[in-house]
Scaffold this active site. Structure first.
Site, PDB file in Angstrom:
ATOM      1  N   HIS A   1       0.874  -1.186   0.000  1.00 61.75           N
ATOM      2  CA  HIS A   1       0.000   0.000   0.000  1.00 61.75           C
ATOM      3  C   HIS A   1       0.911   1.236   0.000  1.00 61.75           C
ATOM      4  O   HIS A   1       1.765   1.380  -0.877  1.00 61.75           O
ATOM      5  CB  HIS A   1      -0.925  -0.111   1.227  1.00 61.75           C
ATOM      6  CG  HIS A   1      -2.064   0.856   1.295  1.00 61.75           C
ATOM      7  ND1 HIS A   1      -2.457   1.647   0.237  1.00 61.75           N
ATOM      8  CD2 HIS A   1      -2.905   1.179   2.324  1.00 61.75           C
ATOM      9  CE1 HIS A   1      -3.492   2.393   0.606  1.00 61.75           C
ATOM     10  NE2 HIS A   1      -3.770   2.133   1.877  1.00 61.75           N
TER      11      HIS A   1
ATOM     12  N   HIS B   1      -2.150  -2.230  -9.555  1.00 61.24           N
ATOM     13  CA  HIS B   1      -3.164  -1.644  -8.670  1.00 61.24           C
ATOM     14  C   HIS B   1      -4.394  -2.530  -8.722  1.00 61.24           C
ATOM     15  O   HIS B   1      -4.739  -3.058  -9.777  1.00 61.24           O
ATOM     16  CB  HIS B   1      -3.530  -0.229  -9.152  1.00 61.24           C
ATOM     17  CG  HIS B   1      -4.160   0.596  -8.094  1.00 61.24           C
ATOM     18  ND1 HIS B   1      -5.486   0.498  -7.775  1.00 61.24           N
ATOM     19  CD2 HIS B   1      -3.632   1.523  -7.257  1.00 61.24           C
ATOM     20  CE1 HIS B   1      -5.752   1.344  -6.790  1.00 61.24           C
ATOM     21  NE2 HIS B   1      -4.643   1.979  -6.453  1.00 61.24           N
TER      22      HIS B   1
ATOM     23  N   ASP C   1       2.558   5.702  -6.352  1.00 60.97           N
ATOM     24  CA  ASP C   1       3.817   5.652  -5.607  1.00 60.97           C
ATOM     25  C   ASP C   1       5.048   5.741  -6.499  1.00 60.97           C
ATOM     26  O   ASP C   1       6.127   6.067  -6.016  1.00 60.97           O
ATOM     27  CB  ASP C   1       3.883   4.353  -4.787  1.00 60.97           C
ATOM     28  CG  ASP C   1       2.929   4.393  -3.607  1.00 60.97           C
ATOM     29  OD1 ASP C   1       2.832   5.460  -2.977  1.00 60.97           O
ATOM     30  OD2 ASP C   1       2.270   3.372  -3.327  1.00 60.97           O
TER      31      ASP C   1
HETATM   32  N1  ACO Z   1       5.251  -6.136 -10.585  1.00 57.82           N
HETATM   33  C1  ACO Z   1       5.181  -7.299 -11.249  1.00 57.82           C
HETATM   34  N2  ACO Z   1       4.061  -8.029 -11.354  1.00 57.82           N
HETATM   35  C2  ACO Z   1       2.952  -7.570 -10.751  1.00 57.82           C
HETATM   36  C3  ACO Z   1       2.953  -6.371 -10.048  1.00 57.82           C
HETATM   37  C4  ACO Z   1       4.150  -5.639  -9.967  1.00 57.82           C
HETATM   38  N3  ACO Z   1       4.216  -4.501  -9.293  1.00 57.82           N
HETATM   39  N4  ACO Z   1       1.716  -6.164  -9.547  1.00 57.82           N
HETATM   40  C5  ACO Z   1       0.978  -7.204  -9.919  1.00 57.82           C
HETATM   41  N5  ACO Z   1       1.718  -8.059 -10.654  1.00 57.82           N
HETATM   42  C6  ACO Z   1       1.262  -9.318 -11.230  1.00 57.82           C
HETATM   43  C7  ACO Z   1       1.072 -10.376 -10.148  1.00 57.82           C
HETATM   44  O1  ACO Z   1       2.275 -11.078  -9.913  1.00 57.82           O
HETATM   45  C8  ACO Z   1      -0.016 -11.218 -10.748  1.00 57.82           C
HETATM   46  O2  ACO Z   1       0.573 -12.022 -11.742  1.00 57.82           O
HETATM   47  P1  ACO Z   1      -0.014 -13.497 -12.074  1.00 57.82           P
HETATM   48  O3  ACO Z   1      -1.395 -13.252 -12.630  1.00 57.82           O
HETATM   49  O4  ACO Z   1       0.957 -14.050 -13.071  1.00 57.82           O
HETATM   50  O5  ACO Z   1      -0.016 -14.235 -10.762  1.00 57.82           O
HETATM   51  C9  ACO Z   1      -0.898 -10.207 -11.457  1.00 57.82           C
HETATM   52  O6  ACO Z   1      -0.043  -9.101 -11.771  1.00 57.82           O
HETATM   53  C10 ACO Z   1      -2.067  -9.717 -10.598  1.00 57.82           C
HETATM   54  O7  ACO Z   1      -1.537  -9.222  -9.379  1.00 57.82           O
HETATM   55  P2  ACO Z   1      -2.265  -9.329  -7.972  1.00 57.82           P
HETATM   56  O8  ACO Z   1      -1.225  -9.366  -6.899  1.00 57.82           O
HETATM   57  O9  ACO Z   1      -3.273 -10.427  -7.978  1.00 57.82           O
HETATM   58  O10 ACO Z   1      -3.032  -7.953  -7.913  1.00 57.82           O
HETATM   59  P3  ACO Z   1      -3.697  -7.319  -6.648  1.00 57.82           P
HETATM   60  O11 ACO Z   1      -4.829  -6.534  -7.146  1.00 57.82           O
HETATM   61  O12 ACO Z   1      -3.955  -8.323  -5.580  1.00 57.82           O
HETATM   62  O13 ACO Z   1      -2.526  -6.397  -6.081  1.00 57.82           O
HETATM   63  C11 ACO Z   1      -1.056  -4.647  -5.746  1.00 57.82           C
HETATM   64  C12 ACO Z   1      -2.396  -5.060  -6.331  1.00 57.82           C
HETATM   65  C13 ACO Z   1      -0.928  -5.169  -4.310  1.00 57.82           C
HETATM   66  C14 ACO Z   1      -0.969  -3.134  -5.726  1.00 57.82           C
HETATM   67  C15 ACO Z   1       0.071  -5.259  -6.598  1.00 57.82           C
HETATM   68  O14 ACO Z   1      -0.015  -4.761  -7.921  1.00 57.82           O
HETATM   69  C16 ACO Z   1       1.457  -4.969  -6.031  1.00 57.82           C
HETATM   70  O15 ACO Z   1       1.914  -5.680  -5.120  1.00 57.82           O
HETATM   71  N6  ACO Z   1       2.154  -3.899  -6.542  1.00 57.82           N
HETATM   72  C17 ACO Z   1       3.445  -3.510  -6.009  1.00 57.82           C
HETATM   73  C18 ACO Z   1       3.296  -2.731  -4.714  1.00 57.82           C
HETATM   74  C19 ACO Z   1       2.748  -1.330  -4.942  1.00 57.82           C
HETATM   75  O16 ACO Z   1       3.224  -0.591  -5.784  1.00 57.82           O
HETATM   76  N7  ACO Z   1       1.772  -0.976  -4.130  1.00 57.82           N
HETATM   77  C20 ACO Z   1       1.162   0.366  -4.148  1.00 57.82           C
HETATM   78  C21 ACO Z   1      -0.246   0.310  -4.683  1.00 57.82           C
HETATM   79  S1  ACO Z   1      -0.941   1.911  -4.789  1.00 57.82           S
HETATM   80  C22 ACO Z   1      -1.311   2.280  -3.204  1.00 57.82           C
HETATM   81  O17 ACO Z   1      -1.660   1.469  -2.407  1.00 57.82           O
HETATM   82  C23 ACO Z   1      -1.087   3.626  -2.769  1.00 57.82           C
END
Ligand code: ACO
Length: 377
Positions: free
Chosen positions: A220, A259, A313
Site C-alpha cells: 500500500h 493496482h 507511488d
Molecule cells: N510487478 C510485477 N508483477 C505484478 C505487479 C508488480 N508490481 N503487480 C501485480 N503483478 C502481477 C502479479 O504477480 C499477478 O501475476 P499473475 O497473474 O501471473 O499471478 C498479477 O499481476 C495480478 O496481481 P495481484 O497481486 O493479484 O493484484 P492485486 O490486485 O492483488 O494487487 C497490488 C495489487 C498489491 C498493488 C500489486 O499490484 C502490487 O503488489 N504492486 C506492487 C506494490 C505497490 O506498488 N503498491 C502500491 C499500490 S498503490 C497504493 O496502495 C497507494
C-alpha cells in the site's frame, strides 16, 4: 459459499461522495472534479474543504477554513517531550502511528464521535501531524524543533518546520500538489480500515491510528519507499533493463506498479511524472528521473498487456527525493495527506453507520475429537 471474494476484490462495501475511480479509463475525480484539474489549480486546503463538504468553498469559506486549520498547527503543551522520548533510530511511520494515538490523551472528550466532533478532531489531527513528523526528524538529527508558523500554508509550514528555512515557492507548490494527489482514493485498504474501526463507534484517534498502520505496508503506501530503494539499487539508466527483467524472471514485484482498481495508468502517476521531471531538472536529479522513465518503458513492454501500469507511488518517490525528503519520510508524507481522506470517510461512515462484520468461510474440520494433552503426538 459462492460469495467469497479473496481480498474483497470486486466487493462494494461503502458509499462515498468523495472519490470516483474508473480503473479501466484511468480516471480519478474528487467530488466530480478530475484530479488533474485539482493538481493544476487547487491547493491542499481547498481540496480538504472539497472532500469534507462535497463542494468547492467560496473565497470567504476557504479563508475561514484555512485560518481554522492554521490555528491547529501547534502541538498540545508538553507533547514535544513525547517526541523527544522516542528512540532516535525509530522508524517515522511507527513514531507517527504511536503519536497520533497519543494525541487522544490530550483530548478532554476523545470518544465523542458525533459528526461535528469527528470533523473537529480530524481537523486537529490534520493540523498538527506535520509538527510531529518534522519534530521527530529534527530530534533524530539532534536538532531542536521549529515552532509552526501560522502565516504559512500547510505545505510551506511542514517544509519550514522540517528544514528550519522557508521553502522556495516551487518546492512548496510541488509539495502542495503531492498533498492534493494523495488526499483520497476510494475504499483503499487504509481508508477501509478507518471505516471498519469507526463503524464500531470507537473513536477518531483509534480509526486514524489503525489507518496509519495499514498505510505503512509495502503493498500500500509503503511502496513509495520501496520504489526509492529500487532506484538506488539500479546504478545507471542502462542497468535498468537487466534489473527489471531479472526481477520479473524471479517473479518479484516491481514496486510502484500494479493496482487493484487501475488497469490503466493511474492519473496521479501521470501528473506526478510531469512534476518529477521538472523537479529533477531543477535539482540536478535527471538520472533518477530517467531511470524511472526507463523502468516504466520496460514495464509497459512487459506487463501492460496484463494491465500493470505505474501507480501513485512510482513517481512520488522521485518527486519527494527532489523536494529533499529522506526516504523513510515518504510514507509519512502520504499519511499526512491521506488524513484528509480518512477523516472524510469517518464522517461519511458516522453519518450513516452500520457495523462492518463480514463472514469468514470456514475451511477447517468438523466434529473433531478432543484428545487429552498426554495422548497428543
Ligand atoms: N510487478 C510485477 N508483477 C505484478 C505487479 C508488480 N508490481 N503487480 C501485480 N503483478 C502481477 C502479479 O504477480 C499477478 O501475476 P499473475 O497473474 O501471473 O499471478 C498479477 O499481476 C495480478 O496481481 P495481484 O497481486 O493479484 O493484484 P492485486 O490486485 O492483488 O494487487 C497490488 C495489487 C498489491 C498493488 C500489486 O499490484 C502490487 O503488489 N504492486 C506492487 C506494490 C505497490 O506498488 N503498491 C502500491 C499500490 S498503490 C497504493 O496502495 C497507494
Amino acid at each position: 459459499m459462492s460469495d467469497y471474494a479473496k481480498g474483497l476484490e470486486g466487493v462494494t462495501a461503502a458509499e462515498t461522495q468523495m472519490s470516483y475511480i474508473d480503473g479501466t479509463a484511468g480516471i480519478l475525480e474528487y467530488v466530480g472534479i478530475p484530479i488533474g484539474e485539482l493538481g493544476s489549480h487547487s491547493t491542499f486546503e481547498e481540496t480538504v474543504f472539497l472532500l469534507w463538504n462535497n463542494r468547492l468553498p467560496t473565497r470567504a469559506e476557504l479563508d475561514g477554513f484555512t485560518k481554522d486549520l492554521r490555528a491547529r498547527y501547534r502541538l498540545p503543551d508538553g507533547f514535544i517531550d513525547r517526541i523527544r522520548a522516542c528512540p532516535q533510530d525509530a522508524q517515522p511511520m511507527h513514531v507517527l502511528r504511536t503519536l497520533v494515538s497519543a494525541l487522544a490523551l490530550y483530548d478532554k472528550n476523545p470518544n465523542a464521535n458525533d459528526v461535528p466532533s469527528a470533523r473537529e478532531k480530524g481537523l486537529n489531527i490534520l493540523g498538527c501531524t506535520p509538527a510531529i513528523v518534522a519534530a521527530f526528524d529534527r530530534h533524530r538529527r539532534g536538532l531542536d524543533p521549529v515552532a509552526p508558523d501560522s502565516s504559512l500554508s500547510f505545505a510551506e509550514n511542514f517544509l519550514y518546520m522540517l528544514n528550519g528555512t522557508k521553502p522556495t515557492p516551487t518546492m512548496a507548490r510541488a509539495f502542495d500538489i503531492c498533498m492534493i494527489l494523495h488526499a483520497d482514493h476510494g475504499l483503499n485498504n487504509s481508508t477501509f480500515t478507518a471505516r471498519v474501526v469507526i463503524s464500531t463507534l470507537s473513536d477518531v484517534y483509534s480509526a486514524l491510528t489503525a489507518a496509519i498502520g495499514s498505510l505503512r505496508g509495502p503493498l500500500h503506501g509503503g511502496a513509495n519507499e520501496e520504489v526509492m530503494v529500487m532506484l538506488n539499487e539500479i546504478p545507471s539508466v542502462d542497468a535498468a533493463e537487466k534489473y527489471v527483467m531479472d526481477k520479473l524472471e524471479r517473479k518479484e514485484l516491481i514496486m510502484g506498479f500494479g493496482h487493484r482498481v487501475y488497469k490503466a495508468k493511474d492519473p496521479r502517476a501521470s501528473h506526478l511524472q510531469v512534476l518529477a521531471k521538472q523537479l529533477a531538472t531543477d535539482t540536478g536529479n535527471q538520472a533518477l528521473f530517467e531511470k524511472s522513465n526507463k523502468i516504466e518503458q520496460i514495464m509497459h513492454r512487459e506487463r501492460a498487456a496484463k494491465g500493470i501500469y505505474p501507480n501513485v507511488d512510482f513517481y512520488s518517490a522521485t518527486t519527494y527525493h527532489c523536494i529533499g525528503l529522506k526516504l523513510d519520510l515518504f510514507t509519512p508524507m502520504f499519511a499526512m495527506s491521506r488524513l484528509a481522506g480518512w477523516t472524510g470517510h469517518i464522517i461519511e461512515q458516522l453519518s450513516d453507520n452500520r457495523l462492518f462484520r463480514p463472514k469468514a468461510k470456514y475451511v477447517g474440520p468438523h466434529n473433531a475429537p478432543y484428545v487429552p494433552i498426554d495422548q497428543r503426538g
